[in-house]
Design a protein around this motif. Structure first.
Motif, PDB file in Angstrom:
ATOM      1  N   HIS A  55       0.849  -1.203   0.000  1.00  0.00           N
ATOM      2  CA  HIS A  55       0.000   0.000   0.000  1.00  0.00           C
ATOM      3  C   HIS A  55       0.878   1.243   0.000  1.00  0.00           C
ATOM      4  N   ASP A  86       6.097   3.855   4.799  1.00  0.00           N
ATOM      5  CA  ASP A  86       6.923   2.762   5.334  1.00  0.00           C
ATOM      6  C   ASP A  86       6.824   1.484   4.488  1.00  0.00           C
ATOM      7  N   HIS A  87       6.064   1.534   3.396  1.00  0.00           N
ATOM      8  CA  HIS A  87       5.929   0.356   2.525  1.00  0.00           C
ATOM      9  C   HIS A  87       6.391   0.628   1.093  1.00  0.00           C
TER      10      HIS A  87
HETATM   11 ZN    ZN Z   1       2.882   0.172   7.883  1.00  0.00          ZN
END
Ligand code: ZN
Length: 267
Positions: free
Chosen positions: A63, A67-68
């Protein structure tokens, strides 16, 4: 350090809220899902893969949260996939000339100077309706849904019987709803029903943050997340170890109250 979860599936855990990066072995190299957080950790992971004599051939972001969608030069220049909605959402962020400052505002201060922004968010959207990650390796089914963030997707690594859950089904974080959506509660419950539908085909669940769950744990985590969402819907405080006074992360109680308040106002 990479730890094996199932045949050909490994995780690398970050210091930042136990973020899991997932490595799937393919024929010509590996698929890297949610690559990691700090530059040092990602460089270590790239070094581990070099020692194994394998290269990264594709990436996937579950997503569009910061942080991804990070990346490191040591992983090379390869296609980094996400759902079409995920790519569109992060593309909108990057279209703003001041995006680096804007993203930096949301970073955890204790890690901010270790998070490399240069390659953040360069995601290629899968063509609409794609149900598999296009790569030369074991079949990886894309289980897209509306919950937590736009274009959120879990990945089912079919032969290994592993579900990579993105920011859902965590043992340390309760559900974080996508409060911008028209129906955050309904969306979340629908996503959990989707996970229920694949539970017979899963022996291990890897959340974006938290511990890997073994056989039987997928259904337990679905039930716990569902009970939390039901409590939010009913305007109650849930009986949930992740949010209560004994919770490992004390800031989650504030997030819970904020979600509850937001949903009450929406009504
Ligand atoms: Zn996350």
């Amino acid at each position: 350090m990479l730890r094996q979860v199932a045949g050909g599936v490994f995780v690398h855990v970050s210091e930042f809220i136990q973020s899991n990066s997932i490595v799937v072995l393919g024929r010509a190299g590996v698929l890297l899902v949610d690559p990691g957080i700090t530059g040092g950790e990602m460089a270590d992971l790239a070094g581990d893969l070099r020692v194994w004599g394998v290269r990264v051939v594709a990436g996937f972001s579950t997503h569009p949260d910061w942080d991804h969608v990070l990346w490191h030069g040591g992983f090379g220049e390869v296609p980094r996939y996400g759902t079409a909605r995920c790519a569109a959402a992060i593309g909108e962020v990057l279209a703003d000339p001041g995006w680096q400052d804007r993203v930096a505002e949301g970073l955890p201060p204790e890690y901010a100077d270790q998070i490399p922004m240069e390659l953040l968010g360069q995601i290629t959207g899968l063509p609409g309706g794609s149900v598999r990650v296009p790569w030369d390796g074991p079949g990886v089914r894309v289980v897209e849904h509306r919950a937590h963030a736009p274009g959120h997707a879990a990945l089912l690594i079919e032969d290994a019987r592993v579900l990579v859950a993105g920011d859902m089904l965590s043992d340390i974080l309760m559900p974080f709803l996508d409060l911008q959506a028209a129906d955050p509660l309904g969306d979340y419950l629908a996503a959990l029903a989707l996970f229920d539908g694949v539970a017979d085909r899963v022996d291990a669940v890897i959340p974006g943050h938290g511990s890997v769950g073994g056989p039987g744990q997928l259904r337990e985590r679905i039930a716990l997340d569902r009970a939390y969402v039901h409590a939010l819907r009913d305007g109650q405080d849930p009986d949930d170890p992740r949010v209560g006074p004994a919770a490992a992360l004390d800031w989650l109680a504030d997030v819970h109250h904020w979600q509850r308040q937001h949903l009450t106002q929406k009504r």
